[in-house]
Design an enzyme around this catalytic site. Structure first.
Site, PDB file in Angstrom:
ATOM      1  N   ASP A   1       0.868  -1.176   0.000  1.00 28.58           N
ATOM      2  CA  ASP A   1       0.000   0.000   0.000  1.00 28.58           C
ATOM      3  C   ASP A   1       0.903   1.224   0.000  1.00 28.58           C
ATOM      4  O   ASP A   1       1.939   1.236   0.675  1.00 28.58           O
ATOM      5  CB  ASP A   1      -0.851   0.055   1.276  1.00 28.58           C
ATOM      6  CG  ASP A   1      -1.961  -0.978   1.310  1.00 28.58           C
ATOM      7  OD1 ASP A   1      -2.024  -1.825   0.394  1.00 28.58           O
ATOM      8  OD2 ASP A   1      -2.742  -0.949   2.275  1.00 28.58           O
TER       9      ASP A   1
ATOM     10  N   HIS B   1       4.648  -7.675  -0.158  1.00 30.44           N
ATOM     11  CA  HIS B   1       4.246  -8.922  -0.818  1.00 30.44           C
ATOM     12  C   HIS B   1       4.888  -9.044  -2.200  1.00 30.44           C
ATOM     13  O   HIS B   1       5.342  -8.062  -2.786  1.00 30.44           O
ATOM     14  CB  HIS B   1       2.724  -8.981  -0.929  1.00 30.44           C
ATOM     15  CG  HIS B   1       2.035  -9.055   0.406  1.00 30.44           C
ATOM     16  ND1 HIS B   1       1.437 -10.197   0.880  1.00 30.44           N
ATOM     17  CD2 HIS B   1       1.866  -8.121   1.383  1.00 30.44           C
ATOM     18  CE1 HIS B   1       0.926  -9.978   2.079  1.00 30.44           C
ATOM     19  NE2 HIS B   1       1.176  -8.707   2.407  1.00 30.44           N
TER      20      HIS B   1
ATOM     21  N   SER C   1       8.397   4.030   5.205  1.00 36.64           N
ATOM     22  CA  SER C   1       9.539   3.847   4.336  1.00 36.64           C
ATOM     23  C   SER C   1       9.120   3.821   2.872  1.00 36.64           C
ATOM     24  O   SER C   1       8.052   4.285   2.513  1.00 36.64           O
ATOM     25  CB  SER C   1      10.293   2.578   4.713  1.00 36.64           C
ATOM     26  OG  SER C   1      11.629   2.673   4.276  1.00 36.64           O
TER      27      SER C   1
END
Length: 260
Positions: A84, A139, A225
């Site tokens: 995201d 992911h 980050s």
């Protein structure tokens, strides 16, 4: 003003500050700040699976999410967003350089810390910023085998607008990991996890040589980050809808990759 900003950024990037920040956020006392944190950063409450079970603010930050909320885009050749976040910049590499933010150019060999970079010349890249409110697990964007993984020590400058606009070549200076993957068709792509202020750990949950399926969890950050995706030349076709400043979700289609 610019000198003041630089002084602030350098001060908060010191190891002592980062260690104190990490200890504070990992303490049981920090649990009291979870609800204010949710309000401050407008975290989506509907995505919090176990709101009362987190032991600390750090524990809450690396929370998991119900898989049904992040469906993996189907398609044999479809590449998904690994996280995201917000697309800060995107485009094609030129002359062994890529532009990641604020017109700052970065050397491909320096950023990747990888010897065989010729294949990435003219390749496509995306720079995705994860804000404090985002889901911070990473992911797999496409099924592939991890062929090289390297940890590159460095600073922990913040990767928000303040840090990027103040520190030259920030992404090449910050602590990071770089993993190069190879698909069944022989296409290579790199996934770079860039550490930042408050990131005590950049966790990678796989081994070199491992075959990893699209959508599988491969790591996480502890506090905000950046993830940089970088594809081999002529291997990736981005979706036409991708633009800078666009918010994306993990599992969302970002393009297609050559499978033959």
């Amino acid at each position: 003003m610019k000198l003041l900003k630089k002084a602030v950024v350098h001060s908060i990037s010191r190891k002592s500050f980062g260690k104190a920040f990490d200890i504070a956020c990992g303490s049981r006392f920090s649990k009291l700040f979870i609800k204010p944190y949710i309000r401050l950063y407008k975290v989506n409450r509907d995505e919090i699976r176990h709101p009362s079970q987190y032991k600390s603010l750090a524990d809450f930050f690396v929370r998991d999410i119900c898989p049904t909320l992040r469906p993996i885009a189907p398609g044999e050749d479809v590449v998904i967003s690994p996280v995201d976040g917000k697309i800060v910049d995107l485009g094609f590499a030129k002359e062994h350089k890529i532009i990641l933010a604020k017109n700052n150019t970065y050397s491909i060999p320096e950023l990747l810390s990888y010897e065989d970079v010729e294949a990435f010349q003219d390749g496509y890249y995306l720079n995705i910023y994860l804000s404090p409110r985002n889901y911070h697990r990473i992911h797999m964007p496409f099924s592939a085998r991890a062929i090289k993984h390297r940890y590159i020590p460095g600073k922990v400058f913040p990767v928000n607008n303040l840090g990027v606009s103040t520190i030259k070549d920030l992404f090449a200076k910050n602590r990071r990991t770089c993993t190069v993957f190879e698909t069944a068709a022989g296409c290579k792509f790199a996934l770079i996890k860039v550490g930042a202020l408050g990131v005590g750990k950049i966790v990678s949950s796989f081994q070199v040589g491992q075959e990893i399926t699209k959508g599988a969890e491969i790591g996480r950050f502890e506090f905000g980050s950046t993830v940089i995706l970088f594809f081999e030349k002529n291997s990736f076709l981005p979706d036409k809808q991708l633009t800078a400043n666009m918010e994306i979700k993990m599992g969302q289609k970002i393009g297609t990759i050559r499978i033959q």
